[in-house]
Design an enzyme around this catalytic site. Structure first.
Site, PDB file in Angstrom:
ATOM      1  N   GLU A  88      24.992 -31.860  25.688  1.00 56.15           N
ATOM      2  CA  GLU A  88      24.775 -31.206  24.218  1.00 56.15           C
ATOM      3  C   GLU A  88      26.259 -30.544  24.119  1.00 56.15           C
ATOM      4  O   GLU A  88      27.020 -30.237  25.048  1.00 56.15           O
ATOM      5  CB  GLU A  88      23.880 -30.096  24.435  1.00 56.15           C
ATOM      6  CG  GLU A  88      22.741 -30.333  23.476  1.00 56.15           C
ATOM      7  CD  GLU A  88      22.901 -30.248  22.030  1.00 56.15           C
ATOM      8  OE1 GLU A  88      24.052 -30.990  21.597  1.00 56.15           O
ATOM      9  OE2 GLU A  88      22.211 -30.027  21.160  1.00 56.15           O
ATOM     10  N   ASP A  89      26.597 -30.410  22.774  1.00 60.12           N
ATOM     11  CA  ASP A  89      28.008 -29.709  22.417  1.00 60.12           C
ATOM     12  C   ASP A  89      27.644 -28.159  22.620  1.00 60.12           C
ATOM     13  O   ASP A  89      28.456 -27.555  23.032  1.00 60.12           O
ATOM     14  CB  ASP A  89      28.214 -30.186  21.015  1.00 60.12           C
ATOM     15  CG  ASP A  89      27.137 -29.922  20.003  1.00 60.12           C
ATOM     16  OD1 ASP A  89      26.050 -29.697  20.185  1.00 60.12           O
ATOM     17  OD2 ASP A  89      27.287 -30.195  18.788  1.00 60.12           O
ATOM     18  N   ARG A 120      35.164 -33.446  13.518  1.00 57.86           N
ATOM     19  CA  ARG A 120      34.353 -33.682  14.787  1.00 57.86           C
ATOM     20  C   ARG A 120      35.540 -34.467  15.832  1.00 57.86           C
ATOM     21  O   ARG A 120      35.640 -34.271  16.923  1.00 57.86           O
ATOM     22  CB  ARG A 120      33.211 -34.786  14.823  1.00 57.86           C
ATOM     23  CG  ARG A 120      32.153 -34.417  14.542  1.00 57.86           C
ATOM     24  CD  ARG A 120      31.042 -35.473  14.301  1.00 57.86           C
ATOM     25  NE  ARG A 120      29.887 -35.166  13.619  1.00 57.86           N
ATOM     26  CZ  ARG A 120      28.942 -34.482  13.890  1.00 57.86           C
ATOM     27  NH1 ARG A 120      28.655 -33.824  14.826  1.00 57.86           N
ATOM     28  NH2 ARG A 120      27.785 -34.368  13.170  1.00 57.86           N
ATOM     29  N   ASP A 162      22.608 -22.811  20.589  1.00 56.50           N
ATOM     30  CA  ASP A 162      22.743 -21.521  19.942  1.00 56.50           C
ATOM     31  C   ASP A 162      21.319 -20.715  19.786  1.00 56.50           C
ATOM     32  O   ASP A 162      21.188 -19.941  20.588  1.00 56.50           O
ATOM     33  CB  ASP A 162      23.010 -22.061  18.168  1.00 56.50           C
ATOM     34  CG  ASP A 162      23.404 -20.754  17.338  1.00 56.50           C
ATOM     35  OD1 ASP A 162      23.634 -19.667  17.840  1.00 56.50           O
ATOM     36  OD2 ASP A 162      23.637 -21.045  16.203  1.00 56.50           O
ATOM     37  N   PHE A 215      30.834 -19.506  14.030  1.00 56.59           N
ATOM     38  CA  PHE A 215      30.830 -20.918  13.666  1.00 56.59           C
ATOM     39  C   PHE A 215      32.060 -21.756  14.289  1.00 56.59           C
ATOM     40  O   PHE A 215      33.037 -21.367  13.931  1.00 56.59           O
ATOM     41  CB  PHE A 215      30.415 -21.213  12.180  1.00 56.59           C
ATOM     42  CG  PHE A 215      30.273 -22.839  12.073  1.00 56.59           C
ATOM     43  CD1 PHE A 215      28.832 -22.924  12.220  1.00 56.59           C
ATOM     44  CD2 PHE A 215      31.062 -23.479  11.651  1.00 56.59           C
ATOM     45  CE1 PHE A 215      28.399 -24.261  12.118  1.00 56.59           C
ATOM     46  CE2 PHE A 215      30.790 -24.754  11.437  1.00 56.59           C
ATOM     47  CZ  PHE A 215      29.448 -25.211  11.705  1.00 56.59           C
ATOM     48  N   VAL A 216      31.652 -22.625  15.172  1.00 54.96           N
ATOM     49  CA  VAL A 216      33.128 -23.369  15.717  1.00 54.96           C
ATOM     50  C   VAL A 216      32.771 -24.993  15.319  1.00 54.96           C
ATOM     51  O   VAL A 216      31.771 -25.543  14.753  1.00 54.96           O
ATOM     52  CB  VAL A 216      32.972 -23.360  17.294  1.00 54.96           C
ATOM     53  CG1 VAL A 216      33.470 -21.828  17.728  1.00 54.96           C
ATOM     54  CG2 VAL A 216      31.438 -23.778  18.078  1.00 54.96           C
ATOM     55  N   GLY A 254      27.248 -34.170  18.136  1.00 57.18           N
ATOM     56  CA  GLY A 254      27.983 -33.427  18.433  1.00 57.18           C
ATOM     57  C   GLY A 254      28.369 -33.459  20.196  1.00 57.18           C
ATOM     58  O   GLY A 254      29.524 -33.211  20.500  1.00 57.18           O
ATOM     59  N   LYS A 287      26.372 -20.248  22.924  1.00 60.68           N
ATOM     60  CA  LYS A 287      26.579 -18.873  22.100  1.00 60.68           C
ATOM     61  C   LYS A 287      25.086 -17.997  22.306  1.00 60.68           C
ATOM     62  O   LYS A 287      24.204 -18.400  21.530  1.00 60.68           O
ATOM     63  CB  LYS A 287      26.350 -19.337  20.607  1.00 60.68           C
ATOM     64  CG  LYS A 287      27.641 -19.738  20.163  1.00 60.68           C
ATOM     65  CD  LYS A 287      27.933 -19.762  18.631  1.00 60.68           C
ATOM     66  CE  LYS A 287      27.024 -20.734  17.784  1.00 60.68           C
ATOM     67  NZ  LYS A 287      27.685 -20.863  16.485  1.00 60.68           N
TER      68      LYS A 287
END
Ligand code: IMP
Ligand code: MG
Length: 174
Positions: A95-96, A161, A99, A148-149, A40, A127
């Site tokens: 990081e992407d 991606r 959560d 959710f993205v 990610g 998030k």
């Protein structure tokens, strides 16, 4: 699947520029080791690295925490470890998205045991609504609601991606 744009390519690029400039300033006179959390974090890391003006090394790590589910399993598994030691280095984990925080909580604690000079986190998306574990994050691209993205590195069942923007999945109308 219907995807709606949440953050445009232009917005991402200008935020990445800002973060890159900030990192270059914060670590002036040092060298940093960017650690990409695969898969990610890949788009973010390559774009970010180009905006950093101080010396940079890059390494990659793969963890799995989600399987193909949209909810966190809480299990973090190291799929690929770093190639090189980080002892004495200034480490920045890229990081992407954060959560629950479980993945990064686990990762940062694991990497701290290898005695880096410093270790910080840089995430494209945050998030905060679903946070279960508190993690210190030095750089955040965008704070987003609990949706959710996908895109710009983030996947849905390994796809999407390559979207140049961050999108959100819209439920199909009956
Ligand atoms: P955490 O351990 O719950 O913080 O989850 C972090 C990881 O879950 C991220 O590195 C992503 O790979 C994945 N993830 C969390 N939310 C999303 C999302 O909205 N889209 C895609 N992947 C997500
Ligand atoms: Mg990830």
């Amino acid at each position: 699947m219907k995807i709606e744009q949440l953050i445009s390519q232009e917005e991402i690029q200008s935020r990445v520029k800002e973060i890159g400039a900030q990192i270059s300033k914060d670590y002036a006179g040092e060298e940093i080791c960017l650690i990409c959390v695969l898969k990610g974090g890949i788009m973010f890391m390559v774009d970010l690295a180009k905006e950093i003006t101080i010396p940079v090394t890059m390494d990659f790590m793969a963890v799995s925490s989600y399987g193909n589910e949209q909810v966190s399993s809480g299990i973090v598994k190291i799929v690929k470890d770093l190639d090189d030691p980080i002892e004495g280095k200034h480490v920045l984990i890229v990081e992407d998205i954060i959560d629950s925080g479980r993945t990064l909580h686990y990762l940062i604690n694991m990497l701290k045991e290898r005695n880096p000079a410093s270790i910080e986190i840089c995430t494209l998306l945050d998030k905060p609504e679903q946070r279960l574990v508190d993690v210190p994050v030095a750089y955040v691209g965008f704070v987003i609601p609990d949706q959710f993205v996908l895109g710009y590195g983030l996947d849905y069942e390994q796809r999407y991606r390559n979207l140049p923007y961050v999108g959100v999945v819209k439920p199909e109308k009956e």
